[in-house]
Design a protein around this motif. Structure first.
Motif, mmCIF file in Angstrom:
data_model
loop_
_atom_site.group_PDB
_atom_site.id
_atom_site.type_symbol
_atom_site.label_atom_id
_atom_site.label_comp_id
_atom_site.label_asym_id
_atom_site.label_seq_id
_atom_site.Cartn_x
_atom_site.Cartn_y
_atom_site.Cartn_z
ATOM 1 N N ASN A 34 45.937 64.794 91.380
ATOM 2 C CA ASN A 34 44.727 65.489 90.918
ATOM 3 C C ASN A 34 44.664 65.552 89.390
ATOM 4 O OD1 ASN A 34 43.982 65.869 93.565
ATOM 5 N ND2 ASN A 34 44.472 68.037 93.632
ATOM 6 N N ILE A 35 44.568 64.369 88.777
ATOM 7 C CA ILE A 35 44.471 64.245 87.324
ATOM 8 C C ILE A 35 43.066 63.727 87.001
ATOM 9 C CG2 ILE A 35 45.471 63.239 85.244
ATOM 10 C CD1 ILE A 35 47.426 65.045 86.880
ATOM 11 N N TYR A 36 42.333 64.453 86.145
ATOM 12 C CA TYR A 36 40.924 64.147 85.885
ATOM 13 C C TYR A 36 40.657 64.007 84.388
ATOM 14 C CZ TYR A 36 40.821 66.554 90.417
ATOM 15 O OH TYR A 36 41.062 66.951 91.706
ATOM 16 N N GLY A 37 39.766 63.078 84.034
ATOM 17 C CA GLY A 37 39.246 63.025 82.677
ATOM 18 C C GLY A 37 38.239 64.142 82.485
ATOM 19 N N GLY A 38 38.115 64.643 81.252
ATOM 20 C CA GLY A 38 37.153 65.713 80.963
ATOM 21 C C GLY A 38 35.721 65.206 81.052
ATOM 22 N N ASP A 39 34.805 66.109 81.352
ATOM 23 C CA ASP A 39 33.387 65.763 81.478
ATOM 24 C C ASP A 39 32.842 65.347 80.106
ATOM 25 O OD1 ASP A 39 31.005 65.413 82.821
ATOM 26 O OD2 ASP A 39 30.419 67.515 82.731
ATOM 27 N N GLY A 40 31.924 64.386 80.110
ATOM 28 C CA GLY A 40 31.265 63.980 78.870
ATOM 29 C C GLY A 40 30.366 65.087 78.348
ATOM 30 N N GLY A 41 30.210 65.178 77.053
ATOM 31 C CA GLY A 41 29.373 66.213 76.457
ATOM 32 C C GLY A 41 27.911 65.812 76.415
ATOM 33 N N GLY A 42 27.033 66.804 76.225
ATOM 34 C CA GLY A 42 25.602 66.557 76.035
ATOM 35 C C GLY A 42 24.877 66.235 77.321
ATOM 36 N N HIS A 43 24.026 67.115 77.769
ATOM 37 C CA HIS A 43 23.287 66.804 78.994
ATOM 38 C C HIS A 43 21.937 67.512 79.059
ATOM 39 C CE1 HIS A 43 25.587 70.411 79.824
ATOM 40 N NE2 HIS A 43 24.775 70.689 80.818
ATOM 41 N N THR A 44 21.298 67.722 77.901
ATOM 42 C CA THR A 44 19.960 68.308 77.904
ATOM 43 C C THR A 44 18.931 67.192 77.764
ATOM 44 O OG1 THR A 44 19.767 68.558 75.524
ATOM 45 C CG2 THR A 44 20.898 70.335 76.700
ATOM 46 N N ASP A 45 17.681 67.548 77.757
ATOM 47 C CA ASP A 45 16.617 66.550 77.628
ATOM 48 C C ASP A 45 16.689 65.792 76.305
ATOM 49 O OD1 ASP A 45 15.670 67.342 80.071
ATOM 50 O OD2 ASP A 45 14.127 68.678 79.252
ATOM 51 N N VAL A 77 55.854 59.506 92.569
ATOM 52 C CA VAL A 77 54.710 59.398 93.471
ATOM 53 C C VAL A 77 53.492 59.894 92.708
ATOM 54 C CG1 VAL A 77 53.697 60.184 95.649
ATOM 55 C CG2 VAL A 77 56.172 59.779 95.497
ATOM 56 N N ILE A 78 52.473 59.021 92.600
ATOM 57 C CA ILE A 78 51.290 59.332 91.795
ATOM 58 C C ILE A 78 50.057 59.054 92.645
ATOM 59 C CG2 ILE A 78 50.058 58.805 89.663
ATOM 60 C CD1 ILE A 78 52.829 57.562 88.727
ATOM 61 N N HIS A 79 49.190 60.052 92.787
ATOM 62 C CA HIS A 79 47.996 59.851 93.615
ATOM 63 C C HIS A 79 46.854 60.750 93.166
ATOM 64 C CE1 HIS A 79 49.025 63.460 96.179
ATOM 65 N NE2 HIS A 79 50.230 63.151 95.740
ATOM 66 N N ARG A 80 45.645 60.352 93.558
ATOM 67 C CA ARG A 80 44.411 61.072 93.228
ATOM 68 C C ARG A 80 44.247 61.216 91.714
ATOM 69 N NH1 ARG A 80 41.553 62.705 97.020
ATOM 70 N NH2 ARG A 80 40.517 64.283 95.759
ATOM 71 N N VAL A 81 44.190 60.069 91.043
ATOM 72 C CA VAL A 81 44.026 60.015 89.589
ATOM 73 C C VAL A 81 42.652 59.418 89.273
ATOM 74 C CG1 VAL A 81 44.902 59.006 87.435
ATOM 75 C CG2 VAL A 81 46.502 59.761 89.208
ATOM 76 N N GLY A 82 41.876 60.126 88.436
ATOM 77 C CA GLY A 82 40.582 59.612 88.013
ATOM 78 C C GLY A 82 39.487 59.710 89.050
ATOM 79 N N LEU A 83 39.634 60.594 90.011
ATOM 80 C CA LEU A 83 38.596 60.795 91.018
ATOM 81 C C LEU A 83 37.601 61.850 90.534
ATOM 82 C CD1 LEU A 83 40.787 60.777 94.256
ATOM 83 C CD2 LEU A 83 39.695 58.854 93.095
ATOM 84 N N ILE A 84 36.604 62.135 91.338
ATOM 85 C CA ILE A 84 35.623 63.158 90.982
ATOM 86 C C ILE A 84 36.298 64.525 91.044
ATOM 87 C CG2 ILE A 84 33.441 64.241 91.632
ATOM 88 C CD1 ILE A 84 32.627 61.523 92.842
ATOM 89 N N PRO A 85 36.206 65.331 89.968
ATOM 90 C CA PRO A 85 36.821 66.663 89.977
ATOM 91 C C PRO A 85 36.182 67.566 91.031
ATOM 92 C CG PRO A 85 36.171 66.017 87.754
ATOM 93 C CD PRO A 85 35.576 65.021 88.687
ATOM 94 N N PRO A 86 36.874 68.665 91.402
ATOM 95 C CA PRO A 86 36.340 69.554 92.432
ATOM 96 C C PRO A 86 34.996 70.185 92.057
ATOM 97 C CG PRO A 86 38.576 70.209 91.810
ATOM 98 C CD PRO A 86 38.180 69.076 90.930
ATOM 99 N N GLU A 87 34.817 70.572 90.784
ATOM 100 C CA GLU A 87 33.535 71.152 90.381
ATOM 101 C C GLU A 87 32.591 70.028 89.978
ATOM 102 O OE1 GLU A 87 36.328 70.972 87.054
ATOM 103 O OE2 GLU A 87 36.439 72.112 88.878
ATOM 104 N N PRO A 88 31.316 70.202 90.137
ATOM 105 C CA PRO A 88 30.358 69.126 89.864
ATOM 106 C C PRO A 88 30.387 68.662 88.407
ATOM 107 C CG PRO A 88 29.306 70.963 90.992
ATOM 108 C CD PRO A 88 30.676 71.414 90.615
#
Length: 195
Positions: free
Chosen positions: A74-85, A113-124
């Motif tokens: 369960n290793i995730y990249g951080g969300d990209g910034g900026g998401h307004t109009d 043992v390495i698994h679930r890397v770079g998948l969609i994080p639990p929060e949207p």
């Protein structure tokens, strides 16, 4: 990882790491469980910054390090910034289970043992994923041997998820032995074409 400041245009989010070992000689990272690590959110302003990298175990510089018997998931990249109009959205950060960087001289990476890397994080999240790898080697690290690794579920659909990822600038030989790599969205072993 800490988020970049919200007023900073295009700045990449900070790296989130479960265990970080820096400029160490004869270091041993052994029999740990590392999970739920995420990079920081990219900066927001006119253009959204890329999310920060999420890394389970980071070995930065040093000599003769051993990374053995760990489970990383369960290793995730951080969300990209900026998401307004008025903003363009940055991409999500890269993710790596184990990362060896910055001219490391000699590393034994074994029985991990390495698994679930770079998948969609639990929060949207609403940004496209970056690259991911079970093990990422960069910065022309030399004397790296990977043995008896089990890596699976690396990368999202339509992204590059690799078992062993040799990043740009990695020209020294990396040996991999007796390992199982499955369910990756990119390549079992991938070297950046610039190498």
């Amino acid at each position: 990882g800490k988020s970049a400041q919200t007023y900073t245009s295009g700045i990449t989010g900070f790296t989130g790491a479960g265990i970080r070992v820096q400029a160490c000689t004869f270091c041993i990272v052994e029999e740990n469980e590392v999970s739920n690590i995420r990079g920081g959110r990219g900066g927001s302003a006119t253009h959204g910054g890329k999310g920060g990298a999420g890394i389970g175990i980071l070995v930065d510089q040093g000599t003769t390090s051993t990374v053995s018997g760990n489970e990383v998931w369960n290793i995730y990249g951080g969300d990209g910034g900026g998401h307004t109009d008025y903003q363009s959205k940055g991409v999500r950060g890269d993710a790596a289970g184990i990362q060896l960087i910055a001219g490391l001289a000699g590393a034994q990476v074994e029985h991990n043992v390495i698994h679930r890397v770079g998948l969609i994080p639990p929060e949207p999240v609403d940004s496209k994923a970056g690259q991911s790898g079970a093990v990422r080697v960069a910065g022309n690290s030399a004397g790296v041997e990977i043995r008896n690794m089990s890596a699976y579920k690396v990368g999202e659909t339509d992204t590059l998820g690799h078992g062993l990822w040799l990043a740009s600038g990695q020209t020294s030989v990396v040996h991999i032995y007796s390992s199982i790599i499955s369910d990756v969205t990119g390549s079992a072993i991938w070297s950046n074409p610039e190498n």
